[in-house]
Design an enzyme around this catalytic site. Sequence first.
Site, PDB file in Angstrom:
ATOM      1  N   GLU A  23      14.031 -78.793 -43.520  1.00  8.37           N
ATOM      2  CA  GLU A  23      13.369 -77.540 -43.154  1.00  8.37           C
ATOM      3  C   GLU A  23      14.066 -76.312 -43.744  1.00  8.37           C
ATOM      4  OE1 GLU A  23      11.333 -78.504 -38.852  1.00  8.37           O
ATOM      5  OE2 GLU A  23      13.504 -78.385 -38.918  1.00  8.37           O
ATOM      6  N   GLY A  89       3.699 -78.863 -34.485  1.00 12.54           N
ATOM      7  CA  GLY A  89       2.367 -79.445 -34.389  1.00 12.54           C
ATOM      8  C   GLY A  89       1.382 -78.373 -33.936  1.00 12.54           C
ATOM      9  N   ASP A 218       1.418 -80.997 -38.630  1.00 16.06           N
ATOM     10  CA  ASP A 218       0.510 -82.007 -38.063  1.00 16.06           C
ATOM     11  C   ASP A 218      -0.277 -81.342 -36.941  1.00 16.06           C
ATOM     12  OD1 ASP A 218       3.488 -82.542 -36.833  1.00 16.06           O
ATOM     13  OD2 ASP A 218       1.946 -82.600 -35.291  1.00 16.06           O
TER      14      ASP A 218
HETATM   15  N1  ADE Z   1       7.219 -80.739 -34.580  1.00 14.23           N
HETATM   16  C1  ADE Z   1       6.296 -80.960 -35.539  1.00 14.23           C
HETATM   17  N2  ADE Z   1       5.229 -81.628 -35.053  1.00 14.23           N
HETATM   18  C2  ADE Z   1       5.500 -81.832 -33.735  1.00 14.23           C
HETATM   19  C3  ADE Z   1       4.798 -82.479 -32.706  1.00 14.23           C
HETATM   20  N3  ADE Z   1       3.622 -83.043 -32.928  1.00 14.23           N
HETATM   21  N4  ADE Z   1       5.373 -82.521 -31.472  1.00 14.23           N
HETATM   22  C4  ADE Z   1       6.577 -81.949 -31.249  1.00 14.23           C
HETATM   23  N5  ADE Z   1       7.292 -81.339 -32.213  1.00 14.23           N
HETATM   24  C5  ADE Z   1       6.756 -81.271 -33.437  1.00 14.23           C
END
Ligand code: ADE
Length: 255
Positions: A23, A89, A218
């Site tokens: 990152e 996310g 995501d």
């Molecule tokens: N960081 C990136 N994606 C995530 C997710 N789906 N849940 C928790 N932390 C995250």
Amino acid sequence: MPPSPPWALPPGRLAILSALVDEQRGLIDHLQQAQKVAHAGRNFWLGTLDGVPVVLTVSRIGKVAAASTATLLIERFGASAIVFTGVAGGLAPGVKVGDVVVAQGFLQHDLDASPLFPRYEVPAYGRSRFECHAALSQQLAESVQAALAEGWPAAHLHCGLVASGDRFVCGAEESRQLQERLREAGHEALAVEMEGAAVAQVCADHGLPFAAMRTISDRADDTAHQDFTQFVQTVASRYAERIMRRLLQRMGAQH
Ligand code: ADE
């Protein structure tokens, strides 16, 4: 977006913190007068970036690791402000993979001391939300906006609440329930991750400015683990490098 008010960093070092090496990978390569200090199982990189004194480090995943690292940055490495750069996310409907969220505030979605305290409230603080520093966040948002326009014109910037918890959210139904519970308590979260609220709380304890940007890797749904892994390995560091260097150039110009 209206132009940001003038804001100078307080004297000291700007800390740039991420959970994972990927990152913030590109940033260390540009560090001048670089000095690596190993402490408490982490590497802290001191130096200057674009004329700004900085300390870079990686917390590893989760709220405890993030709080411990933030405390070290402040107490041992003289951080006068912390900026978090990482991935998250997407929760809210329009927050898509490749978009960027600049946090206005954080809460812990897995904190529940009810019935002693309302769900999400941090005991003894009387609140569930920890706000980010308005002017630093605005500088960060303007840097994101400029970097996206140049490199990823289809991506969008979102500003708002981010929810943190010690859980990788990896299911459409889980994500829906998480949003619903938050909404019932009056919180609309844009994205979910695993560190920000801890760093925000530590910064509040020490009276330090904090800002955070999260690129959406995501949708916290059934394919989140695959999308996350691929995104972090291939894209995340390029976002971090472009956006953070824009922020530093703005700050360097004010030094
Ligand atoms: N960081 C990136 N994606 C995530 C997710 N789906 N849940 C928790 N932390 C995250």
